[in-house]
Write an enzyme that holds these catalytic residues in place. Structure first.
Site, PDB file in Angstrom:
ATOM      1  N   GLY A  46       4.326  46.937 -53.157  1.00  0.00           N
ATOM      2  CA  GLY A  46       5.074  47.278 -52.243  1.00  0.00           C
ATOM      3  C   GLY A  46       5.804  46.570 -51.382  1.00  0.00           C
ATOM      4  CD  GLN A  51       6.406  43.063 -46.788  1.00  0.00           C
ATOM      5  OE1 GLN A  51       6.383  44.071 -47.037  1.00  0.00           O
ATOM      6  NE2 GLN A  51       5.668  42.055 -47.193  1.00  0.00           N
ATOM      7  CB  CYS A  90       0.322  41.058 -47.077  1.00  0.00           C
ATOM      8  SG  CYS A  90       1.955  41.388 -46.506  1.00  0.00           S
ATOM      9  CG  LEU A  91       4.381  40.756 -51.974  1.00  0.00           C
ATOM     10  CD1 LEU A  91       5.669  41.340 -52.486  1.00  0.00           C
ATOM     11  CD2 LEU A  91       4.008  39.559 -53.076  1.00  0.00           C
ATOM     12  CG  HIS A 132       0.131  46.931 -46.774  1.00  0.00           C
ATOM     13  ND1 HIS A 132      -1.147  46.047 -46.540  1.00  0.00           N
ATOM     14  CD2 HIS A 132       1.246  46.120 -46.755  1.00  0.00           C
ATOM     15  CE1 HIS A 132      -0.261  44.844 -46.584  1.00  0.00           C
ATOM     16  NE2 HIS A 132       1.032  44.887 -46.589  1.00  0.00           N
ATOM     17  CD  GLU A 133       4.406  47.589 -48.230  1.00  0.00           C
ATOM     18  OE1 GLU A 133       5.388  47.094 -47.391  1.00  0.00           O
ATOM     19  OE2 GLU A 133       3.582  47.026 -49.042  1.00  0.00           O
ATOM     20  CG  HIS A 136       4.966  45.263 -43.483  1.00  0.00           C
ATOM     21  ND1 HIS A 136       4.667  44.044 -42.824  1.00  0.00           N
ATOM     22  CD2 HIS A 136       4.114  45.246 -44.914  1.00  0.00           C
ATOM     23  CE1 HIS A 136       4.071  43.205 -43.883  1.00  0.00           C
ATOM     24  NE2 HIS A 136       3.523  44.072 -44.681  1.00  0.00           N
TER      25      HIS A 136
END
Length: 156
Positions: A46, A51, A90-91, A132-133, A136
């Site tokens: 995701g 991000q 997380c990326l 999670h997304e 953000h």
């Protein structure tokens, strides 16, 4: 369109709130392609617009072989059911994982790329990815909620 650099932990943009999207236009279509290209360039499931440095309420989730990819504009969680500990990464914080309490099940609403109202009922990994997304978009990282954070051990 292009693979964008994913902002890393400590970048102030990741702590800012995103703006609602008001319409589908060329700029939004470009953002969607950038999200897809950037996610598929790595191993994540995701990605949220902040991000890649764009403070707009847009998320893209692809659990790869488990579900169809989901693009959601102005997403919001309208119901949370249950709680469980979840391992998350997380990326924007590579090399680390953490334990976060997340709902077992969520109902999420938003707009599709066709500007239609859509709703998803999700459990398991998809529910965690939505949470999670969507976090953000409010400038919240999983590290803000984690009970424990640890470095991922490299396999030898």
């Amino acid at each position: 369109m292009a693979v964008k650099q994913i902002l890393q932990f400590g970048d102030n943009i990741l702590k800012r709130s995103s703006r609602r999207v008001e319409k589908v236009d060329e700029e939004l279509l470009g953002l969607v392609e950038d999200l897809k290209d950037s996610l598929y360039n790595g191993t994540g499931i995701g990605l949220a617009a902040p991000q890649i440095g764009v403070l707009k309420k847009v998320i893209f989730i692809d659990l790869r072989d488990k579900t169809e990819p989901i693009l959601l504009i102005n997403p919001k969680i309208i119901k949370k059911i249950g709680k469980e500990d979840s391992v998350e990464g997380c990326l924007s914080y590579p090399g680390y994982e953490g334990i976060v309490v997340r709902p077992k099940k969520v109902i999420v609403a938003g707009k599709s790329l066709k500007w239609e109202d859509v709703e998803y009922t999700a459990e398991g990994l998809l529910a965690k990815a939505f949470c999670h997304e969507i976090d953000h978009l409010s400038g919240i990282l999983y590290t803000d909620k984690a009970k424990k954070i640890y470095r991922i051990q490299e396999e030898e």
